[in-house]
Design a protein around this motif. Structure first.
Motif, PDB file in Angstrom:
ATOM      1  N   GLN A 235       0.815  -1.214   0.000  1.00  0.00           N
ATOM      2  CA  GLN A 235       0.000   0.000   0.000  1.00  0.00           C
ATOM      3  C   GLN A 235       0.848   1.263   0.000  1.00  0.00           C
ATOM      4  OE1 GLN A 235      -0.430  -2.620   1.871  1.00  0.00           O
ATOM      5  NE2 GLN A 235      -2.540  -3.348   1.571  1.00  0.00           N
ATOM      6  N   VAL A 236       2.079   1.162   0.482  1.00  0.00           N
ATOM      7  CA  VAL A 236       2.994   2.305   0.470  1.00  0.00           C
ATOM      8  C   VAL A 236       3.830   2.318  -0.806  1.00  0.00           C
ATOM      9  CG1 VAL A 236       5.000   3.350   1.608  1.00  0.00           C
ATOM     10  CG2 VAL A 236       3.100   2.479   2.975  1.00  0.00           C
ATOM     11  N   LEU A 237       4.337   1.152  -1.208  1.00  0.00           N
ATOM     12  CA  LEU A 237       5.244   1.086  -2.352  1.00  0.00           C
ATOM     13  C   LEU A 237       4.538   1.331  -3.679  1.00  0.00           C
ATOM     14  CD1 LEU A 237       7.481  -1.984  -1.399  1.00  0.00           C
ATOM     15  CD2 LEU A 237       8.017   0.445  -1.205  1.00  0.00           C
ATOM     16  N   ALA A 238       3.317   0.834  -3.837  1.00  0.00           N
ATOM     17  CA  ALA A 238       2.615   0.976  -5.115  1.00  0.00           C
ATOM     18  C   ALA A 238       2.358   2.443  -5.470  1.00  0.00           C
ATOM     19  CB  ALA A 238       1.307   0.178  -5.093  1.00  0.00           C
ATOM     20  N   PRO A 239       1.761   3.247  -4.565  1.00  0.00           N
ATOM     21  CA  PRO A 239       1.587   4.668  -4.914  1.00  0.00           C
ATOM     22  C   PRO A 239       2.912   5.389  -5.118  1.00  0.00           C
ATOM     23  CG  PRO A 239       0.189   4.064  -3.050  1.00  0.00           C
ATOM     24  CD  PRO A 239       1.124   2.929  -3.280  1.00  0.00           C
ATOM     25  N   ALA A 240       3.937   5.007  -4.343  1.00  0.00           N
ATOM     26  CA  ALA A 240       5.248   5.646  -4.496  1.00  0.00           C
ATOM     27  C   ALA A 240       5.833   5.338  -5.868  1.00  0.00           C
ATOM     28  CB  ALA A 240       6.188   5.178  -3.394  1.00  0.00           C
ATOM     29  N   MET A 241       5.659   4.104  -6.350  1.00  0.00           N
ATOM     30  CA  MET A 241       6.174   3.740  -7.671  1.00  0.00           C
ATOM     31  C   MET A 241       5.444   4.493  -8.777  1.00  0.00           C
ATOM     32  SD  MET A 241       6.738  -0.391  -7.289  1.00  0.00           S
ATOM     33  CE  MET A 241       7.242  -0.523  -8.999  1.00  0.00           C
ATOM     34  N   VAL A 242       4.119   4.606  -8.655  1.00  0.00           N
ATOM     35  CA  VAL A 242       3.339   5.315  -9.671  1.00  0.00           C
ATOM     36  C   VAL A 242       3.741   6.788  -9.709  1.00  0.00           C
ATOM     37  CG1 VAL A 242       1.022   6.064 -10.334  1.00  0.00           C
ATOM     38  CG2 VAL A 242       1.403   3.716  -9.538  1.00  0.00           C
ATOM     39  N   ALA A 243       3.797   7.419  -8.533  1.00  0.00           N
ATOM     40  CA  ALA A 243       4.141   8.843  -8.474  1.00  0.00           C
ATOM     41  C   ALA A 243       5.541   9.098  -9.008  1.00  0.00           C
ATOM     42  CB  ALA A 243       4.025   9.347  -7.038  1.00  0.00           C
ATOM     43  N   THR A 244       6.501   8.283  -8.571  1.00  0.00           N
ATOM     44  CA  THR A 244       7.887   8.471  -9.011  1.00  0.00           C
ATOM     45  C   THR A 244       8.036   8.218 -10.505  1.00  0.00           C
ATOM     46  OG1 THR A 244       8.680   7.781  -6.822  1.00  0.00           O
ATOM     47  CG2 THR A 244      10.272   7.765  -8.631  1.00  0.00           C
ATOM     48  N   GLY A 245       7.401   7.162 -11.008  1.00  0.00           N
ATOM     49  CA  GLY A 245       7.487   6.860 -12.423  1.00  0.00           C
ATOM     50  C   GLY A 245       6.891   7.955 -13.292  1.00  0.00           C
ATOM     51  N   TYR A 246       5.762   8.497 -12.866  1.00  0.00           N
ATOM     52  CA  TYR A 246       5.131   9.575 -13.628  1.00  0.00           C
ATOM     53  C   TYR A 246       6.017  10.819 -13.634  1.00  0.00           C
ATOM     54  CZ  TYR A 246       1.229  12.243 -15.567  1.00  0.00           C
ATOM     55  OH  TYR A 246       0.427  12.989 -16.387  1.00  0.00           O
ATOM     56  N   ALA A 247       6.601  11.133 -12.478  1.00  0.00           N
ATOM     57  CA  ALA A 247       7.466  12.310 -12.392  1.00  0.00           C
ATOM     58  C   ALA A 247       8.729  12.125 -13.220  1.00  0.00           C
ATOM     59  CB  ALA A 247       7.826  12.586 -10.929  1.00  0.00           C
ATOM     60  N   LEU A 248       9.326  10.937 -13.177  1.00  0.00           N
ATOM     61  CA  LEU A 248      10.539  10.685 -13.955  1.00  0.00           C
ATOM     62  C   LEU A 248      10.260  10.754 -15.453  1.00  0.00           C
ATOM     63  CD1 LEU A 248      12.244   7.789 -11.946  1.00  0.00           C
ATOM     64  CD2 LEU A 248      12.879  10.203 -12.005  1.00  0.00           C
ATOM     65  N   ARG A 249       9.086  10.303 -15.857  1.00  0.00           N
ATOM     66  CA  ARG A 249       8.733  10.384 -17.275  1.00  0.00           C
ATOM     67  C   ARG A 249       8.635  11.838 -17.726  1.00  0.00           C
ATOM     68  NH1 ARG A 249       3.163   8.030 -20.041  1.00  0.00           N
ATOM     69  NH2 ARG A 249       3.678   8.626 -22.200  1.00  0.00           N
ATOM     70  N   ALA A 250       7.976  12.664 -16.914  1.00  0.00           N
ATOM     71  CA  ALA A 250       7.878  14.091 -17.245  1.00  0.00           C
ATOM     72  C   ALA A 250       9.249  14.755 -17.219  1.00  0.00           C
ATOM     73  CB  ALA A 250       6.929  14.781 -16.267  1.00  0.00           C
ATOM     74  N   LEU A 251      10.082  14.333 -16.267  1.00  0.00           N
ATOM     75  CA  LEU A 251      11.422  14.904 -16.157  1.00  0.00           C
ATOM     76  C   LEU A 251      12.267  14.524 -17.371  1.00  0.00           C
ATOM     77  CD1 LEU A 251      12.791  16.637 -13.962  1.00  0.00           C
ATOM     78  CD2 LEU A 251      13.778  14.538 -13.043  1.00  0.00           C
ATOM     79  N   TYR A 252      12.107  13.300 -17.841  1.00  0.00           N
ATOM     80  CA  TYR A 252      12.868  12.847 -19.011  1.00  0.00           C
ATOM     81  C   TYR A 252      12.502  13.666 -20.244  1.00  0.00           C
ATOM     82  CZ  TYR A 252      14.569   9.788 -22.728  1.00  0.00           C
ATOM     83  OH  TYR A 252      15.194   9.293 -23.842  1.00  0.00           O
ATOM     84  N   ARG A 253      11.236  13.938 -20.419  1.00  0.00           N
ATOM     85  CA  ARG A 253      10.806  14.750 -21.559  1.00  0.00           C
ATOM     86  C   ARG A 253      11.414  16.150 -21.487  1.00  0.00           C
ATOM     87  NH1 ARG A 253       4.300  13.336 -21.931  1.00  0.00           N
ATOM     88  NH2 ARG A 253       4.526  11.208 -22.731  1.00  0.00           N
ATOM     89  N   SER A 254      11.447  16.697 -20.285  1.00  0.00           N
ATOM     90  CA  SER A 254      12.025  18.036 -20.129  1.00  0.00           C
ATOM     91  C   SER A 254      13.521  18.020 -20.382  1.00  0.00           C
ATOM     92  CB  SER A 254      11.740  18.579 -18.724  1.00  0.00           C
ATOM     93  OG  SER A 254      10.350  18.722 -18.506  1.00  0.00           O
ATOM     94  N   LEU A 255      14.187  16.918 -20.010  1.00  0.00           N
ATOM     95  CA  LEU A 255      15.628  16.818 -20.252  1.00  0.00           C
ATOM     96  C   LEU A 255      15.932  16.811 -21.744  1.00  0.00           C
ATOM     97  CD1 LEU A 255      16.734  14.172 -17.575  1.00  0.00           C
ATOM     98  CD2 LEU A 255      17.353  16.587 -17.647  1.00  0.00           C
ATOM     99  N   LEU A 256      15.095  16.147 -22.519  1.00  0.00           N
ATOM    100  CA  LEU A 256      15.321  16.101 -23.961  1.00  0.00           C
ATOM    101  C   LEU A 256      15.183  17.479 -24.592  1.00  0.00           C
ATOM    102  CD1 LEU A 256      13.381  12.833 -24.924  1.00  0.00           C
ATOM    103  CD2 LEU A 256      15.841  13.117 -24.574  1.00  0.00           C
TER     104      LEU A 256
END
Length: 271
Positions: A235-256
């Motif tokens: 219950q703690v790890l699943a939301p953390a993975m979703v939030a982190t993955g979504y943020a990293l995806r947005a961050l990757y786009r900005s890096l490009l």
């Protein structure tokens, strides 16, 4: 070599100043030492940075849309903590020397000690460390080695700078890997936003959560995070993975889309 010298020069200067301020271990003295030590080294190094200073150091604001990216990156602490728990189970515990002396333990307890910890960990450390690493060292290494190698080496130096004296060998690997991962995120935020302030805010958020987890451990125990010898629940790890993955995806786009930093040696115009 210059980056390595700046890193360990700042650590050495911090220790010297803290020792001069107080004869006994004290978080207030450590705070003064870090401000003077890291600040002095960063100021001296800044004098060698070519123009434009503001652009190279990231001394500007950032688009407010990145605030949600920073917020979604904060739960990554739970993932890094669980990674530490997994490595702990896979390694054989090896006793190390006692890190915290009796004087430090006494100063760390109580309201006054926690206020000192809060000021140093949340108020001072993020500003000083980000100014040196993401402001000075990262821009220099990227200019010399390119973006990828510059970011990796900056994260490595950041992890080494955070080593705790006397750390048991069984936890050394996990501590370095977690600090390295945190350093990578901070470097990427600095590039994607073009602002040192964004990296400082994320670093402050990480440290604030860590401080609160220790201070409120009895009131709000979280398995795998501030409860020793435990693992985080799904219950703690699943939301953390979703939030982190979504943020990293947005961050990757900005890096490009992030522009390349100005060259360290701009071409000279012909007379």
């Amino acid at each position: 070599m210059a980056a390595v010298g700046l890193t360990f020069g700042a650590v050495f200067a911090t220790a010297i100043v803290a020792d001069l301020v107080a004869s006994k271990p004290d978080f207030g003295a450590i705070g003064v030492g870090q401000v003077v030590g890291f600040g002095l080294v960063a100021i001296l190094a800044t004098q060698r940075i070519p123009q434009p200073h503001a652009e190279r150091l990231g001394l500007r604001g950032f688009d407010p849309q990145y605030l949600w990216v920073l917020l979604l990156l904060l739960p990554s602490l739970f993932l890094m903590s669980e990674f530490d728990n997994i490595l702990r189970d896979l390694t054989v515990a090896q006793p190390g020397p006692e890190i915290e002396s009796e004087e430090v333990s006494q100063l760390s307890r109580g309201f006054y000690g926690e206020i000192q910890r809060l000021i140093v960990i949340v108020g001072l450390a993020p500003v000083m460390e980000e100014w040196l690493f993401r402001g000075v060292i990262q821009q220099g290494l990227m200019g010399k080695l390119g973006r990828v190698r510059g970011v990796i080496l900056t994260a490595v130096l950041f992890a080494l700078c955070r080593l705790v004296p006397g750390l048991p060998a069984s936890t050394l690997l996990s501590f370095l890997l977690v600090s390295f991962a945190m350093g990578l995120m901070l470097c990427c935020v600095r590039i994607a936003t073009g602002s040192l302030l964004a990296a400082i805010l994320l670093h402050t958020g990480f440290n604030a959560i860590g401080w609160a987890a220790g201070f409120f451990a009895d009131e709000w125990p979280i398995d795998g995070f501030n409860v020793p010898d435990s693992h985080s629940s799904f219950q703690v790890l699943a939301p953390a993975m979703v939030a982190t993955g979504y943020a990293l995806r947005a961050l990757y786009r900005s890096l490009l889309e992030a522009p390349a930093p100005p060259p360290l040696d701009p071409p000279s115009s012909d007379a």
